[in-house]
Design a protein around this motif. Structure first.
Motif, PDB file in Angstrom:
ATOM      1  N   LEU A 134      -4.604  11.586   2.376  1.00  0.00           N
ATOM      2  CA  LEU A 134      -4.138  10.121   1.822  1.00  0.00           C
ATOM      3  C   LEU A 134      -4.622  10.183   0.387  1.00  0.00           C
ATOM      4  CD1 LEU A 134      -5.263   8.404   5.226  1.00  0.00           C
ATOM      5  CD2 LEU A 134      -3.199   9.540   4.523  1.00  0.00           C
ATOM      6  N   ALA A 135      -3.659   9.716  -0.602  1.00  0.00           N
ATOM      7  CA  ALA A 135      -4.164   9.734  -1.806  1.00  0.00           C
ATOM      8  C   ALA A 135      -3.946   8.245  -2.533  1.00  0.00           C
ATOM      9  CB  ALA A 135      -3.199  10.739  -2.573  1.00  0.00           C
ATOM     10  N   SER A 136      -4.720   8.078  -3.570  1.00  0.00           N
ATOM     11  CA  SER A 136      -4.521   6.824  -4.486  1.00  0.00           C
ATOM     12  C   SER A 136      -3.036   6.882  -5.208  1.00  0.00           C
ATOM     13  CB  SER A 136      -5.504   6.924  -5.517  1.00  0.00           C
ATOM     14  OG  SER A 136      -6.896   6.762  -4.779  1.00  0.00           O
ATOM     15  N   GLY A 137      -2.239   5.846  -5.038  1.00  0.00           N
ATOM     16  CA  GLY A 137      -1.133   5.692  -5.638  1.00  0.00           C
ATOM     17  C   GLY A 137      -1.157   6.089  -7.073  1.00  0.00           C
ATOM     18  N   GLY A 138      -0.312   6.827  -7.566  1.00  0.00           N
ATOM     19  CA  GLY A 138      -0.217   7.095  -9.203  1.00  0.00           C
ATOM     20  C   GLY A 138      -0.621   8.634  -9.193  1.00  0.00           C
ATOM     21  N   TYR A 139      -1.448   9.129  -8.399  1.00  0.00           N
ATOM     22  CA  TYR A 139      -2.209  10.550  -8.481  1.00  0.00           C
ATOM     23  C   TYR A 139      -1.004  11.417  -8.343  1.00  0.00           C
ATOM     24  CZ  TYR A 139      -4.402  14.637  -6.600  1.00  0.00           C
ATOM     25  OH  TYR A 139      -4.932  16.086  -6.432  1.00  0.00           O
ATOM     26  N   PRO A 140      -1.025  12.582  -8.977  1.00  0.00           N
ATOM     27  CA  PRO A 140      -2.160  13.290 -10.007  1.00  0.00           C
ATOM     28  C   PRO A 140      -2.078  12.724 -11.303  1.00  0.00           C
ATOM     29  CG  PRO A 140      -0.238  14.696  -9.771  1.00  0.00           C
ATOM     30  CD  PRO A 140       0.107  13.408  -9.016  1.00  0.00           C
ATOM     31  N   GLU A 141      -1.388  11.447 -11.662  1.00  0.00           N
ATOM     32  CA  GLU A 141      -1.706  10.858 -12.833  1.00  0.00           C
ATOM     33  C   GLU A 141      -2.705   9.857 -12.744  1.00  0.00           C
ATOM     34  OE1 GLU A 141       2.131  11.664 -15.723  1.00  0.00           O
ATOM     35  OE2 GLU A 141       2.849  10.822 -13.855  1.00  0.00           O
ATOM     36  N   ALA A 142      -2.641   8.825 -13.684  1.00  0.00           N
ATOM     37  CA  ALA A 142      -3.605   7.800 -13.534  1.00  0.00           C
ATOM     38  C   ALA A 142      -3.752   7.024 -12.140  1.00  0.00           C
ATOM     39  CB  ALA A 142      -3.314   6.746 -14.631  1.00  0.00           C
ATOM     40  N   PHE A 143      -4.718   6.599 -11.623  1.00  0.00           N
ATOM     41  CA  PHE A 143      -4.742   5.944 -10.486  1.00  0.00           C
ATOM     42  C   PHE A 143      -5.920   4.929 -10.605  1.00  0.00           C
ATOM     43  CE2 PHE A 143      -6.773   9.995  -9.708  1.00  0.00           C
ATOM     44  CZ  PHE A 143      -8.029   9.527  -9.603  1.00  0.00           C
ATOM     45  N   GLU A 144      -5.945   4.108  -9.593  1.00  0.00           N
ATOM     46  CA  GLU A 144      -7.218   3.221  -9.522  1.00  0.00           C
ATOM     47  C   GLU A 144      -8.125   3.587  -8.533  1.00  0.00           C
ATOM     48  OE1 GLU A 144      -5.357  -0.720  -9.193  1.00  0.00           O
ATOM     49  OE2 GLU A 144      -3.973  -0.472 -10.685  1.00  0.00           O
ATOM     50  N   THR A 145      -9.412   3.001  -8.580  1.00  0.00           N
ATOM     51  CA  THR A 145     -10.283   3.592  -7.690  1.00  0.00           C
ATOM     52  C   THR A 145     -11.103   2.247  -7.127  1.00  0.00           C
ATOM     53  OG1 THR A 145     -12.040   3.929  -9.010  1.00  0.00           O
ATOM     54  CG2 THR A 145     -10.778   5.953  -8.318  1.00  0.00           C
ATOM     55  N   GLY A 146     -11.993   2.337  -6.216  1.00  0.00           N
ATOM     56  CA  GLY A 146     -12.598   0.946  -5.930  1.00  0.00           C
ATOM     57  C   GLY A 146     -12.233   0.179  -4.611  1.00  0.00           C
ATOM     58  N   LYS A 147     -11.002   0.478  -4.141  1.00  0.00           N
ATOM     59  CA  LYS A 147     -10.139   0.098  -3.097  1.00  0.00           C
ATOM     60  C   LYS A 147     -10.872   0.177  -1.740  1.00  0.00           C
ATOM     61  CE  LYS A 147      -7.059  -0.510  -6.264  1.00  0.00           C
ATOM     62  NZ  LYS A 147      -7.020  -1.835  -6.924  1.00  0.00           N
ATOM     63  N   GLU A 148     -11.032  -0.900  -1.071  1.00  0.00           N
ATOM     64  CA  GLU A 148     -11.787  -0.822   0.239  1.00  0.00           C
ATOM     65  C   GLU A 148     -10.753  -0.079   1.304  1.00  0.00           C
ATOM     66  OE1 GLU A 148     -13.071  -4.564   1.848  1.00  0.00           O
ATOM     67  OE2 GLU A 148     -13.728  -3.397   3.745  1.00  0.00           O
ATOM     68  N   ILE A 149     -11.394   0.732   2.164  1.00  0.00           N
ATOM     69  CA  ILE A 149     -10.730   1.574   2.922  1.00  0.00           C
ATOM     70  C   ILE A 149     -10.843   0.734   4.361  1.00  0.00           C
ATOM     71  CG2 ILE A 149     -10.265   3.866   4.101  1.00  0.00           C
ATOM     72  CD1 ILE A 149     -11.599   4.961   1.430  1.00  0.00           C
ATOM     73  N   GLN A 150      -9.956   0.688   5.021  1.00  0.00           N
ATOM     74  CA  GLN A 150      -9.831   0.149   6.548  1.00  0.00           C
ATOM     75  C   GLN A 150      -9.512   1.042   7.534  1.00  0.00           C
ATOM     76  OE1 GLN A 150      -8.184  -3.317   5.100  1.00  0.00           O
ATOM     77  NE2 GLN A 150     -10.110  -4.441   4.960  1.00  0.00           N
ATOM     78  N   GLY A 151      -9.861   0.946   8.731  1.00  0.00           N
ATOM     79  CA  GLY A 151      -9.507   1.867   9.697  1.00  0.00           C
ATOM     80  C   GLY A 151     -10.115   3.228   9.843  1.00  0.00           C
ATOM     81  N   LEU A 152     -11.326   3.359   9.292  1.00  0.00           N
ATOM     82  CA  LEU A 152     -11.972   4.465   9.449  1.00  0.00           C
ATOM     83  C   LEU A 152     -12.462   4.927  10.807  1.00  0.00           C
ATOM     84  CD1 LEU A 152     -13.783   4.835   5.913  1.00  0.00           C
ATOM     85  CD2 LEU A 152     -11.881   6.321   6.955  1.00  0.00           C
TER      86      LEU A 152
END
Ligand code: AMP
Ligand code: GLY
Length: 425
Positions: A338-356
């Motif tokens: 499960l990857a961050s949208g935009g990867y492997p180019e620029a993407f944002e971080t710091g998004k809260e993950i739900q459902g772990l």
């Protein structure tokens, strides 16, 4: 015993998860680790390349064994650093010497090694800037497409496959002029091989080896293996085409000559060897060596190991691997990144993950690849965020489980491939 594991990705969470289950473990430290590894051990905020800080952690916590997840510390000489320091020389590192790590750290070294040991690989030549004209001539002697590889570590971006000769000439010139910095001062040009790939890992103590379950990873970002290369968007194990006949060829033609070659050339190698293989009409050839386990393949391979991983690591560093058990789960495992949208180019971080929190039906482990913990929340911290690994009696069933589990996890702009394993059944 106390173990220090270096790294911070899904591979390291899978290794830490498995190590923590060993009755032999007293304390497990992970440097620097991620939010997932903090649940199975103690994270220490130390970079994998900071050997002085690693030394301090090792001595302060009475570490008995160091395990390197990624290649960089090994290519930089972690093993030799320990061997040459009187206060560390009795503490084993599971991983090759600097010379052994050149199998990954220098593609021209690896190709020359395979040539000397007669290990099947693509036909090649390597070139430096003063031999540009020779490089052009070699390109002209090959059929399209053209494969150009920067010699050194280039974070998975150093391999170019180019259909047009003119374009290949241009790229060769750009690479030799510093497009990849020092990593590209030497360029390997090789013949293109058309086939299917798989990842074979062995543990070796320098004399014997044990074969781990075979895996296949999916490197491209897009469906049907299209688009940009990534660190890997999914993995499965086992791999149907890597059957008994194929693996016998792999052991005879590739694995044994590699281990014997290392020994014959006095290259100290006690660790894992990753053989990136391609099957061309059923005949295996080496695409690349890595001096470590793969990511995300490890997240599919480690759950299939039933025996104690600490035993295996002890066998590697003590030289009695032959006597150590290695039991493999017959079930398949499928891993979905499960990857961050935009990867492997620029993407944002710091998004809260739900459902772990695991739902009760799940025969699944969610490994963290790029996460951080803050104020009781788990946040995204990388391009590849989570690796969802599930068991199944078949590959298809394992994949279905992983997709079902992925559907219960959410973070903003979450992205995953929906076709992992598509080519195998
Ligand atoms: P590497 O970084 O060496 O793993 O190369 C990245 C990818 O490029 C491999 O996984 C292959 O898919 C592809 N590749 C590398 N070398 C060749 C080759 N000689 N023929 C075909 N594909 C190749
Ligand atoms: N998944 C490929 C690698 O770890 O290099």
């Amino acid at each position: 015993m106390n173990i220090l594991l270096l790294g911070s990705g899904g591979r390291e969470h899978a290794l830490a998860w498995k190590l923590a289950q060993s009755p032999k473990i007293d304390r497990l430290f992970i440097a620097p680790g991620n939010a997932g590894t903090s649940h199975v051990g103690t994270n220490v905020p130390v970079a994998v390349t900071d050997f002085r800080a690693i030394k301090n952690v090792v001595l302060a916590n009475r570490i008995d064994l160091v395990v390197a997840g990624p290649e960089t510390p090994l290519v930089n000489g972690l093993y030799d650093f320990f061997k040459n320091d009187p206060s560390l020389q009795d503490i084993p590192v599971a991983g090759p010497s600097k010379q052994g790590a050149r199998l990954e750290g220098s593609k021209s070294f690896a190709k020359a090694f395979m040539e000397r040991r007669q290990i099947p690989t693509a036909r090649y030549k390597s070139f430096t800037a003063d031999a540009l004209e020779d490089g052009y001539r070699f390109l002209e002697s090959l059929p399209s497409p053209y494969v150009l590889k920067a010699d050194g570590l280039a974070a998975g971006k150093g391999v170019l496959i180019i259909p047009k000769l003119e374009e290949a000439r241009k790229e060769l010139r750009a690479m030799l002029n510093g497009r990849f910095g020092a990593a590209g001062q030497t360029v390997v040009i090789e013949e293109f091989l058309d086939g299917v790939e798989c990842s074979v890992f062995v543990a070796t103590d320098g004399a014997d080896y044990k074969l781990l379950p075979v895996a296949k990873d999916y490197k491209r970002i897009g469906e049907g293996n299209t688009g940009l290369n990534t660190g890997g968007m999914g993995a499965v194990s086992p791999v149907p085409f890597a059957d008994g006949v194929f693996m016998q060829k792999v052991e005879e033609r590739i694995i044994r000559p590699t281990i014997e070659g290392l020994k014959a050339e006095n290259i100290d190698y006690k660790g894992f060897i990753f053989f990136g293989l391609i099957s061309v009409k059923g005949e295996p050839l080496v695409i690349e060596y890595n001096c470590r386990l793969g990511d995300p393949e490890t997240e599919a391979v480690i759950p299939r190991i039933q025996s104690d991983l600490v035993e295996l690591l002890e066998g590697i560093v003590r030289g009695d691997l032959k006597t150590r058990p290695l039991e493999i789960d017959k079930r398949a495992v499928a891993t979905l990144i499960l990857a961050s949208g935009g990867y492997p180019e620029a993407f944002e971080t710091g998004k809260e993950i739900q459902g772990l929190d695991a739902p009760p039906w799940a025969a699944t482990v969610v490994f963290h690849s790029g996460t951080t913990a803050r104020e009781g929340k788990v946040l995204t911290g990388g391009g590849r965020v989570l690796a969802v690994s599930s068991y199944g009696s078949t590959l298809k069933e394992a994949l279905t489980q992983s997709y079902k589990r992925a559907g219960t996890i959410h973070f903003e702009k979450m992205f995953f491939r929906t076709d992992i394993g598509f080519d195998l059944y």
